[in-house]
Design an enzyme around this catalytic site. Sequence first.
Site, short mmCIF file in Angstrom:
data_model
loop_
_atom_site.label_atom_id
_atom_site.label_comp_id
_atom_site.label_asym_id
_atom_site.label_seq_id
_atom_site.Cartn_x
_atom_site.Cartn_y
_atom_site.Cartn_z
N ARG A 1 0.44 4.50 -2.46
CA ARG A 1 0.16 5.74 -2.04
C ARG A 1 1.24 6.74 -2.55
O ARG A 1 0.41 7.83 -3.07
CB ARG A 1 0.42 5.89 -0.43
CG ARG A 1 -0.90 4.99 0.34
CD ARG A 1 -0.51 4.82 1.77
NE ARG A 1 -1.51 4.04 2.22
CZ ARG A 1 -1.45 3.27 3.45
NH1 ARG A 1 -0.14 3.18 4.11
NH2 ARG A 1 -2.48 2.72 3.96
N LEU B 1 1.01 -1.18 -0.08
CA LEU B 1 -0.06 -0.09 0.06
C LEU B 1 0.88 1.22 0.02
O LEU B 1 0.47 2.33 -0.73
CB LEU B 1 -1.07 -0.05 1.20
CG LEU B 1 -2.35 -0.73 1.24
CD1 LEU B 1 -3.04 -0.82 2.40
CD2 LEU B 1 -3.22 -0.56 0.06
N TYR C 1 -9.78 4.68 -1.12
CA TYR C 1 -8.71 3.48 -1.48
C TYR C 1 -7.25 3.81 -1.37
O TYR C 1 -7.07 4.90 -0.93
CB TYR C 1 -8.97 2.79 -2.84
CG TYR C 1 -8.91 3.31 -4.25
CD1 TYR C 1 -9.44 2.75 -5.22
CD2 TYR C 1 -8.11 4.43 -4.34
CE1 TYR C 1 -9.28 3.25 -6.35
CE2 TYR C 1 -8.16 5.02 -5.49
CZ TYR C 1 -8.50 4.19 -6.74
OH TYR C 1 -8.45 4.98 -7.87
N GLU C 2 -6.35 2.77 -1.17
CA GLU C 2 -5.15 2.74 -0.60
C GLU C 2 -5.11 3.37 0.85
O GLU C 2 -4.02 3.85 1.15
CB GLU C 2 -4.16 3.67 -1.51
CG GLU C 2 -4.31 3.50 -3.27
CD GLU C 2 -3.61 2.16 -3.58
OE1 GLU C 2 -3.34 1.37 -2.53
OE2 GLU C 2 -3.58 1.89 -4.52
N GLY C 3 -5.94 3.14 1.62
CA GLY C 3 -6.25 3.36 2.92
C GLY C 3 -7.07 4.80 3.04
O GLY C 3 -6.51 5.63 2.34
#
Length: 593
Positions: A268, A264, A401-403
């Site tokens: 990011r 991730l 998304y991606e945290g």
Amino acid sequence: MEAQMEKEYLKGGEFLIAEQTSAEVFTPEDFSDEQKMIGETSREFIDNEVRPNLEAMENHAWEVARELIKKGGELGLLGATIPEEYGGLGLDQTTGVVIAEMMGRAGGFGTTFGAQTSIGLLPILYFGSEELKHQWIPKIVSGEVVTAYCLSEAGSGSDALGAKCTAKLTEDGQHYVLNGEKMWISNGGFADVYIVFAKVDGEKEKFSAFVVERSENCRPGAEEHKMGIKSSSTTPLILSDAKIPVTNLIGNVGDGAKIAFNILNVGRFKLGASTTGGAKLAIHESVRYANERHQFNKPISSFGAIKHKLAEMAIRTWVAESITYRTVGMIDALIGDGADQARKMQSIEEYAVESSINKVACSEALDYVTDEMVQIYGGYGYSADYPAEKAYRDSRINRIYEGTNEINRMLIPGQLLKRAMKGKIGLLQAAKALQDEILNPQMAFDEDTGLLAAETKLAQNAKKIALMVLGTAAQKYMQSLQDQQEVLLNCADIIMDAYQMESAILRAKKSAERQGEEAAGRLVDIAAVFCNDAIQRIEMKARNTLAAIAEGDEGRMLLVALKRFTKNNSPINTIAARRRIAEVMISANTYTF
């Protein structure tokens, strides 16, 4: 590697307590001829091949998406950063980010591309066995095989370790059998192979990653009806006694969290690039429309309100671009030449804080840009017949998304404190020195009269404020700080603005050193306006946070220090500066920075 990093490199998170010169930061103006060529190739592919087919893909013509993935493979775009031994080009991370920026122009196909080249591929590259690498990576980078990444579940989004999906070893020890359902899978509807995270025997400490081929027992559910990125496939993945060989385990049993969170990080900093690319396209369309649209017998681009919007859109985009390439420049410098995959992963992990900053700041810059794009288009901005409506809807997913941005905001101060406690950066020593400075303030005589001198001082003070607020919070709450989410979110905002301020100043100075101050004038305007506004945001966030965490004499002392740190002795005419920024674009009829 640790000794080498300490000697030669600014460590991850160390920007908060160390100074860099303009020569030490990487900027887009430093691109090599090869990187420029690959960027242009990517842009031509997107504009000539992908964008004309977005409507077909919005109608779920996934055969078109597959064909475009293959074309991307033929151009080398899928495997740009992948070692040559696995079918890639073996180029640096910066080149991968250049490609990712151009993919930001591609609407939902950018999500398709990202799943194929990043989260759906890198777990195998960085953690898989040589057998898995040679079996799958060449097929993925050629576009022969489409891949997907399956981490989230209906009940476990941000809480990835709360997953219910299980993997059980068969009695003969030769296979795993997976059961469960994954959610929100990009490329889910037409992927050939899935990177699936599951708990071996249902145990949290055995959270692991597997390569699972599509079959009757591993199949996608129905397409999601989404707000945006409709030209990408998003489905659940249903696993019903899906049987795979034990060799399809990625890494070791229990490595799932390490794999998921490290991958991730890559997503990011690349997301920062793709959102920047999307913002540039949105500004381009906005400038053109503002020049063409007439009201009261004048183009709306001639009105001050529109100039303000266009300028602020450009400022946030240029600063987002600056932090994106500063971050990947540090990653590439740390990786160096001839690094193996373990070293590459370590180098990316080193800058996890900066990667989270990129993800949050750049995605929110894009949201601002597309929101103002709709406003500039007015009633037409709300119509699907014009580009603003689609850009607005597509941008929103980037904060999820991606945290989520909230999770990433909490990671920023949390990771900084974690690194400080482990002695990886000298945050504690810097906090002690700052405390002494606050208790015993000295008269300051600014000797720097050079370009952006006042802004440089503000950026240095912004970092002190971040350290002051974070240090005070850590002292007050200690181990329970993780439960003080509002405090962490405010700390993150201050840290992000400090990183952006410094990055903008260093890039503007670097451009002025190369081109001359007059030629770089609009870039200096951008850095100055951003810093002027950022220090005001920082002052408000810090004041509100200190009011919540410090009382009595301590609180009063910290507020006095805050007032001193945020004092701007050289305010600028931001209205005039914004007009100058906007007029450059209006004259060129495009985003030009």
